[in-house]
Design a protein around this motif. Structure first.
Motif, PDB file in Angstrom:
ATOM      1  N   LEU A   1     -10.417  -4.070   3.024  1.00  0.00           N
ATOM      2  CA  LEU A   1      -9.548  -3.576   1.941  1.00  0.00           C
ATOM      3  C   LEU A   1      -9.976  -4.184   0.608  1.00  0.00           C
ATOM      4  O   LEU A   1     -10.091  -3.478  -0.400  1.00  0.00           O
ATOM      5  CB  LEU A   1      -8.079  -3.920   2.234  1.00  0.00           C
ATOM      6  CG  LEU A   1      -7.102  -3.670   1.071  1.00  0.00           C
ATOM      7  CD1 LEU A   1      -7.020  -2.185   0.725  1.00  0.00           C
ATOM      8  CD2 LEU A   1      -5.708  -4.195   1.405  1.00  0.00           C
TER       9      LEU A   1
ATOM     10  N   GLY B   1     -11.396  -2.078  -2.472  1.00  0.00           N
ATOM     11  CA  GLY B   1     -10.803  -2.219  -3.805  1.00  0.00           C
ATOM     12  C   GLY B   1     -11.833  -2.725  -4.806  1.00  0.00           C
ATOM     13  O   GLY B   1     -11.971  -2.185  -5.903  1.00  0.00           O
TER      14      GLY B   1
ATOM     15  N   ALA C   1      -8.774   1.454 -12.637  1.00  0.00           N
ATOM     16  CA  ALA C   1      -7.735   1.173 -13.633  1.00  0.00           C
ATOM     17  C   ALA C   1      -6.611   2.202 -13.552  1.00  0.00           C
ATOM     18  O   ALA C   1      -5.423   1.858 -13.523  1.00  0.00           O
ATOM     19  CB  ALA C   1      -8.344   1.151 -15.030  1.00  0.00           C
TER      20      ALA C   1
ATOM     21  N   PHE D   1      -4.768   2.309  -9.857  1.00  0.00           N
ATOM     22  CA  PHE D   1      -3.893   1.175  -9.552  1.00  0.00           C
ATOM     23  C   PHE D   1      -2.682   1.133 -10.477  1.00  0.00           C
ATOM     24  O   PHE D   1      -1.623   0.668 -10.086  1.00  0.00           O
ATOM     25  CB  PHE D   1      -4.681  -0.151  -9.609  1.00  0.00           C
ATOM     26  CG  PHE D   1      -5.461  -0.434  -8.357  1.00  0.00           C
ATOM     27  CD1 PHE D   1      -6.339   0.505  -7.832  1.00  0.00           C
ATOM     28  CD2 PHE D   1      -5.304  -1.629  -7.679  1.00  0.00           C
ATOM     29  CE1 PHE D   1      -7.048   0.251  -6.663  1.00  0.00           C
ATOM     30  CE2 PHE D   1      -6.018  -1.900  -6.505  1.00  0.00           C
ATOM     31  CZ  PHE D   1      -6.899  -0.957  -6.004  1.00  0.00           C
ATOM     32  N   SER D   2      -2.841   1.606 -11.726  1.00  0.00           N
ATOM     33  CA  SER D   2      -1.676   1.554 -12.604  1.00  0.00           C
ATOM     34  C   SER D   2      -0.744   2.749 -12.399  1.00  0.00           C
ATOM     35  O   SER D   2       0.467   2.604 -12.512  1.00  0.00           O
ATOM     36  CB  SER D   2      -2.096   1.418 -14.076  1.00  0.00           C
ATOM     37  OG  SER D   2      -2.973   2.438 -14.445  1.00  0.00           O
TER      38      SER D   2
ATOM     39  N   TYR E   1       1.337   2.172  -9.289  1.00  0.00           N
ATOM     40  CA  TYR E   1       1.814   0.791  -9.409  1.00  0.00           C
ATOM     41  C   TYR E   1       2.828   0.387  -8.335  1.00  0.00           C
ATOM     42  O   TYR E   1       2.607  -0.537  -7.552  1.00  0.00           O
ATOM     43  CB  TYR E   1       2.445   0.603 -10.805  1.00  0.00           C
ATOM     44  CG  TYR E   1       2.750  -0.830 -11.175  1.00  0.00           C
ATOM     45  CD1 TYR E   1       1.858  -1.567 -11.933  1.00  0.00           C
ATOM     46  CD2 TYR E   1       3.943  -1.443 -10.783  1.00  0.00           C
ATOM     47  CE1 TYR E   1       2.126  -2.880 -12.292  1.00  0.00           C
ATOM     48  CE2 TYR E   1       4.220  -2.753 -11.128  1.00  0.00           C
ATOM     49  CZ  TYR E   1       3.312  -3.466 -11.883  1.00  0.00           C
ATOM     50  OH  TYR E   1       3.583  -4.764 -12.233  1.00  0.00           O
ATOM     51  N   SER E   2       3.940   1.116  -8.283  1.00  0.00           N
ATOM     52  CA  SER E   2       5.032   0.691  -7.396  1.00  0.00           C
ATOM     53  C   SER E   2       4.626   0.776  -5.929  1.00  0.00           C
ATOM     54  O   SER E   2       4.933  -0.117  -5.136  1.00  0.00           O
ATOM     55  CB  SER E   2       6.274   1.539  -7.633  1.00  0.00           C
ATOM     56  OG  SER E   2       6.636   1.450  -8.998  1.00  0.00           O
TER      57      SER E   2
ATOM     58  N   LEU F   1       1.591   0.562  -4.668  1.00  0.00           N
ATOM     59  CA  LEU F   1       0.628  -0.490  -4.339  1.00  0.00           C
ATOM     60  C   LEU F   1       1.280  -1.858  -4.258  1.00  0.00           C
ATOM     61  O   LEU F   1       0.914  -2.690  -3.425  1.00  0.00           O
ATOM     62  CB  LEU F   1      -0.478  -0.512  -5.385  1.00  0.00           C
ATOM     63  CG  LEU F   1      -1.603   0.466  -5.081  1.00  0.00           C
ATOM     64  CD1 LEU F   1      -2.565   0.557  -6.247  1.00  0.00           C
ATOM     65  CD2 LEU F   1      -2.355   0.021  -3.835  1.00  0.00           C
ATOM     66  N   MET F   2       2.255  -2.100  -5.135  1.00  0.00           N
ATOM     67  CA  MET F   2       2.939  -3.392  -5.086  1.00  0.00           C
ATOM     68  C   MET F   2       3.707  -3.542  -3.774  1.00  0.00           C
ATOM     69  O   MET F   2       3.779  -4.626  -3.200  1.00  0.00           O
ATOM     70  CB  MET F   2       3.883  -3.543  -6.289  1.00  0.00           C
ATOM     71  CG  MET F   2       3.142  -3.822  -7.577  1.00  0.00           C
ATOM     72  SD  MET F   2       2.374  -5.467  -7.559  1.00  0.00           S
ATOM     73  CE  MET F   2       1.636  -5.550  -9.174  1.00  0.00           C
TER      74      MET F   2
ATOM     75  N   LEU G   1       1.264  -4.409  -1.221  1.00  0.00           N
ATOM     76  CA  LEU G   1       0.878  -5.804  -1.405  1.00  0.00           C
ATOM     77  C   LEU G   1       1.924  -6.765  -0.848  1.00  0.00           C
ATOM     78  O   LEU G   1       1.610  -7.675  -0.073  1.00  0.00           O
ATOM     79  CB  LEU G   1       0.701  -6.024  -2.908  1.00  0.00           C
ATOM     80  CG  LEU G   1       0.060  -7.301  -3.348  1.00  0.00           C
ATOM     81  CD1 LEU G   1      -1.329  -7.416  -2.767  1.00  0.00           C
ATOM     82  CD2 LEU G   1      -0.023  -7.323  -4.874  1.00  0.00           C
ATOM     83  N   PHE G   2       3.180  -6.553  -1.224  1.00  0.00           N
ATOM     84  CA  PHE G   2       4.253  -7.434  -0.743  1.00  0.00           C
ATOM     85  C   PHE G   2       4.298  -7.452   0.785  1.00  0.00           C
ATOM     86  O   PHE G   2       4.439  -8.493   1.407  1.00  0.00           O
ATOM     87  CB  PHE G   2       5.616  -6.983  -1.288  1.00  0.00           C
ATOM     88  CG  PHE G   2       5.810  -7.273  -2.764  1.00  0.00           C
ATOM     89  CD1 PHE G   2       5.178  -8.353  -3.360  1.00  0.00           C
ATOM     90  CD2 PHE G   2       6.619  -6.477  -3.547  1.00  0.00           C
ATOM     91  CE1 PHE G   2       5.352  -8.633  -4.705  1.00  0.00           C
ATOM     92  CE2 PHE G   2       6.806  -6.745  -4.906  1.00  0.00           C
ATOM     93  CZ  PHE G   2       6.169  -7.823  -5.477  1.00  0.00           C
TER      94      PHE G   2
ATOM     95  N   ILE H   1       1.320  -9.247   2.318  1.00  0.00           N
ATOM     96  CA  ILE H   1       1.452 -10.694   2.170  1.00  0.00           C
ATOM     97  C   ILE H   1       2.345 -11.239   3.277  1.00  0.00           C
ATOM     98  O   ILE H   1       2.024 -12.216   3.952  1.00  0.00           O
ATOM     99  CB  ILE H   1       2.031 -11.043   0.781  1.00  0.00           C
ATOM    100  CG1 ILE H   1       0.985 -10.788  -0.304  1.00  0.00           C
ATOM    101  CG2 ILE H   1       2.511 -12.492   0.731  1.00  0.00           C
ATOM    102  CD1 ILE H   1       1.505 -10.934  -1.720  1.00  0.00           C
ATOM    103  N   LEU H   2       3.486 -10.570   3.480  1.00  0.00           N
ATOM    104  CA  LEU H   2       4.416 -11.036   4.510  1.00  0.00           C
ATOM    105  C   LEU H   2       3.775 -10.986   5.891  1.00  0.00           C
ATOM    106  O   LEU H   2       3.912 -11.901   6.692  1.00  0.00           O
ATOM    107  CB  LEU H   2       5.690 -10.186   4.492  1.00  0.00           C
ATOM    108  CG  LEU H   2       6.622 -10.487   3.326  1.00  0.00           C
ATOM    109  CD1 LEU H   2       7.820  -9.557   3.349  1.00  0.00           C
ATOM    110  CD2 LEU H   2       7.099 -11.945   3.379  1.00  0.00           C
TER     111      LEU H   2
END
Lengths: 343, 436
Positions: free
Chosen positions: A60, A64, A76, A79-80, A83-84, A86-87, A90-91, A94-95
């Motif tokens: 990944l 990326g 650019a 990813f923007s 945004y929401s 992808l975040m 990501l969250f 991470i968990l």
């Protein structure tokens, strides 16, 4: 093929490898509460991906990173605008990552329960969201000439996007279940085999609906109609799915998993080929779309990156295959007895 | 708050948190590989116990470090798309090489190392430890090359409204990068040295596992002593390079307002940014700054007032962070030297041991302050002299950035609390419960 076109397909290839490798991690994480009833069964499931998931996840980062390097404007804007979504990916990733490590650190059912929930969410949500994101890319994203997004998170959750999400979840579910049949014995293996067999018709149905819906919702087929030989790729995806079922019936689990891997890679390329030369189409106006032609890096950067990829990706594949073989045997009670054998 | 400020806060929070875990990974990977190699060479079981005890701290620390690293790669696109469009040709390339050439190595072999004890011969397993260390440290090398390029862009041309690569070799070998790499790697050894000495001191004070922790302590001492000396010598070279390439950053670091020859260093100073002077200036060391910056007591140091206001970094924070870092660096050298002379009489040196236990967090703080100097001192630029931070953010909404900022703070707090709880629990338990 010119440099930009080569990079377009390398970009697709890296995403395909990511889905093929991390796909079974996501599948197993999603199945964790359903197949793993006891703590030992859950540990067996986590141990089946224990030594490998770190390496799988780097695909990944590489996909990326390569998007950033070869197609900076796509990186650019993609990813923007997303945004929401992808975040959220990501969250949850991470968990999942820390949960796999933390779960085994304390022998307390409540502690373990918390991290199991994180593993489940951190596997199911990324699988779904990657599917939703890619289906929306196939369809086109509402962004303007300045790369500004005209929508919100709910815009992405349209029927076609959700269908893509369900397709990814089902693909990974089967992929993960088949990995478990290779790596485990006893009840976990039996349950995994049953899940793979039951999931198959659902997966096929979703895949067929997705292929049909793509005709109406996207322009993916334009390239196929121009070059009918490309339909072979769809043929490969179908062959992968059929072969998976065939091998399952014969309990040839490794072959069934390989067939599932073929299906995932061909499904990815089905979309990538349909998109070409667009990487990130705009649904507002095709003129805003970002393509391999208008969004790439300079020729020098593309050349340097090509050398890097040609040298290092085969090396990475060699040592990852070595690691897969090293940990190819089934998870045993002896592995679980020791914290150096399993999480 | 606007999107730029929120995005800066978000990037600060995520990168600072990530870098709580990185230095330990960098330094400890070498130390664990060394311990395991000693075990393979000598067959001494204590080295095996050491490998496993310190290796477990390494693994827990790594888990948090790696997941928080993914965030940073995403954020260049999500929050700084203006930057990514403008710099991707160069910066993206370095990041992609980092993943392909280094991070894969680290991530693949860490799994092999973690679970491969019974699958590999002792020699092969130790070799895997070295591969992890090489992968981890080369990862850092690439990231620091990328960061150095933001500090001192080289090997590029501006074409079609963006920076394009013209000389790859210049980018990866520039002096700024080499200095920064040595600075970060040697400070990682300071951190690991003080962590090992501190944990060992904790157990020595309680007379637990005396042999195990005395021997661990010696390894920590070498890391701490050599690391803190190298960091100081090398930091001096780094400061000279900054004087040349980022003179306004140096002026902020030392809070020098007027251009002067024989510029002094004031042992006590407090900047007054409003009025462009120092509110307090006491105890000057004449010519010291000229000497530090240029190796010549008479050299001219350009003051902040000779730079336009909108090209100055925030002076107070940059200045205090630099002072804090240097002060702590001096402390590390002194304590390491003290420990060196007491190394054979550790059990009779309770004061030293107590100080070492309480010093464990200090290298973490010093490293964080160092990054504040580097990154805050680079403001208002995101790429020095080329692109302003204010022009680099994405066109996303305040709500999106604010919500995710809160999300990061919540999730990272959880990770930090659980991660350090587990590390501290394991560190206090000591090796006897390891079942080596």
């Amino acid at each position: 093929m010119d440099l930009q076109a080569i990079w377009f397909f390398l970009w697709g290839l890296l995403w395909a490898i990511f889905f093929m490798t991390s796909g079974f991690d996501f599948g197993i994480g999603t199945l964790l509460p359903f197949i793993g009833k006891t703590d030992e069964e859950k540990r067996t499931m986590i141990a089946s991906l224990g030594p490998l998931w770190h390496g799988n996840q780097v695909w990944l980062i590489t996909a990326g990173g390569v998007t950033f390097a070869a197609f900076p404007v796509v990186y650019a804007v993609m990813f923007s605008t997303l945004y929401s979504a992808l975040m959220l990916v990501l969250f949850t990733l991470i968990l999942r990552g820390v949960a796999i490590e933390f779960r085994s650190q304390q022998d307390d059912p409540r502690w373990r329960r918390i991290w199991e929930i994180c593993i489940f969410i951190g596997s199911f949500a990324p699988a779904l969201l990657f599917g939703v994101a890619f289906a929306n890319i196939f369809k086109g994203i509402p962004f303007d000439a300045d790369g500004i997004y005209h929508g919100n998170l709910l815009t992405l959750l349209n029927p076609y996007g959700l269908l893509g999400g369900v397709l990814f979840v089902m693909l990974f579910l089967q992929h993960g279940a088949l990995w478990l049949t290779i790596k485990t014995t006893g009840t976990v293996q039996q349950r995994a085999a049953a899940v793979a067999q039951k999931a198959w018709p659902v997966l096929v149905a979703v895949a067929v609906v997705f292929l049909a819906a793509s005709w109406y919702a996207t322009d993916l087929y334009a390239n196929y109609l121009s070059y009918p030989a490309l339909f072979l790729v769809i043929g490969l995806a179908v062959a992968g799915l059929l072969a998976a079922r065939l091998f399952m019936a014969r309990q040839a689990w490794i072959k069934a998993w390989a067939a599932s891997a073929l299906a995932i890679v061909s499904c990815t390329f089905y979309g990538v080929i349909g998109l070409f030369p667009s990487l990130f189409p705009s649904s507002l106006d095709p003129a805003f779309s970002l393509t391999a032609r208008n969004a790439s890096s300079s020729p020098l950067t593309l050349k340097i990156m090509l050398v890097v990829v040609i040298v290092f990706v085969p090396i990475v594949l060699i040592y990852q295959i070595w690691a897969f073989k090293l940990f190819g045997s089934k998870v045993t009670a002896a592995d679980l007895a020791h914290e150096e054998g399993a999480y | 708050m606007d999107v730029v400020t929120l995005s800066r806060l978000q990037f600060y929070a995520t990168s600072a948190f990530h870098f709580l875990f990185v230095p330990l990974t960098l330094g400890l990977s070498w130390v664990v590989a060394y311990m395991e190699t000693r075990y393979v060479r000598t067959g001494d079981e204590t080295y095996l116990k050491m490998t496993k005890f310190w290796g477990k701290i390494f693994l827990i620390n790594f888990a948090v470090g790696v997941v928080t690293g993914i965030t940073l790669e995403f954020q260049f696109g999500t929050n700084w798309s203006g930057y990514s469009k403008y710099m991707g040709d160069i910066f993206g390339t370095i990041l992609a090489i980092e993943a392909t050439a280094a991070f894969f190595l680290e991530s693949t072999f860490i799994g092999v190392w973690h679970f491969g004890w019974k699958k590999l011969s002792a020699k092969a397993h130790a070799a895997v430890a070295w591969l992890v260390a090489i992968g981890a440290n080369f990862s850092a090398v690439w990231i620091l090359i990328a960061n150095s390029w933001m500090q001192n862009p080289v090997g590029y041309t501006i074409r079609g409204g963006r920076a394009e690569l013209t000389d790859f070799f210049a980018v990866i070998t520039q002096k700024f990068a080499v200095l920064q790499i040595f600075h970060v790697l040697s400070s990682a050894f300071v951190l690991v040295g003080f962590l090992i000495m501190g944990i060992s001191a904790y157990h020595l004070l309680r007379k637990q596992n005396v042999d195990f922790f005395t021997r661990s302590f010696q390894i920590g001492l070498v890391c701490g002593l050599v690391g803190s000396l190298v960091v100081a010598v090398q930091g001096d070279l780094h400061a000279k390079d900054v004087t040349e390439k980022q003179p306004v950053k140096l002026a902020a670091m030392e809070s020098i307002w007027e251009t002067t020859r024989q510029a002094p260093i004031y042992l006590l100073a407090l900047p007054d940014e409003e009025n462009g002077r120092n509110a307090i200036e006491l105890l000057p060391i004449p010519g010291a700054l000229s000497f530090l910056g240029h190796g010549d007591f008479n050299a001219e140091i350009k003051g902040l007032n000779d730079f336009p206001r909108d090209e100055r970094p925030p002076v107070l924070l940059t200045f205090l962070a630099f002072r804090g870092m240097v002060g702590l660096g001096t402390f590390f050298i002194l304590v390491s030297i003290w420990a060196f002379f007491r190394r054979k009489k550790l059990m009779e040196s309770p004061l030293l041991l107590k100080i070492l236990v309480f010093s464990i967090p200090l290298p973490y703080i010093a490293i964080q302050l160092g990054w504040v100097v580097t990154e805050l001192g680079r403001q208002p630029w995101i790429v020095w002299g080329m692109l302003r931070t204010a022009d680099a953010a994405s066109a996303v909404s305040v709500l999106q950035v604010a919500t995710t900022l809160v999300g990061f703070i919540l999730i990272y707090s959880l990770l930090g609390i659980v991660g350090y709880y587990l590390i501290i629990k394991h560190a206090k338990q000591g090796p006897q419960l390891e079942g080596a």
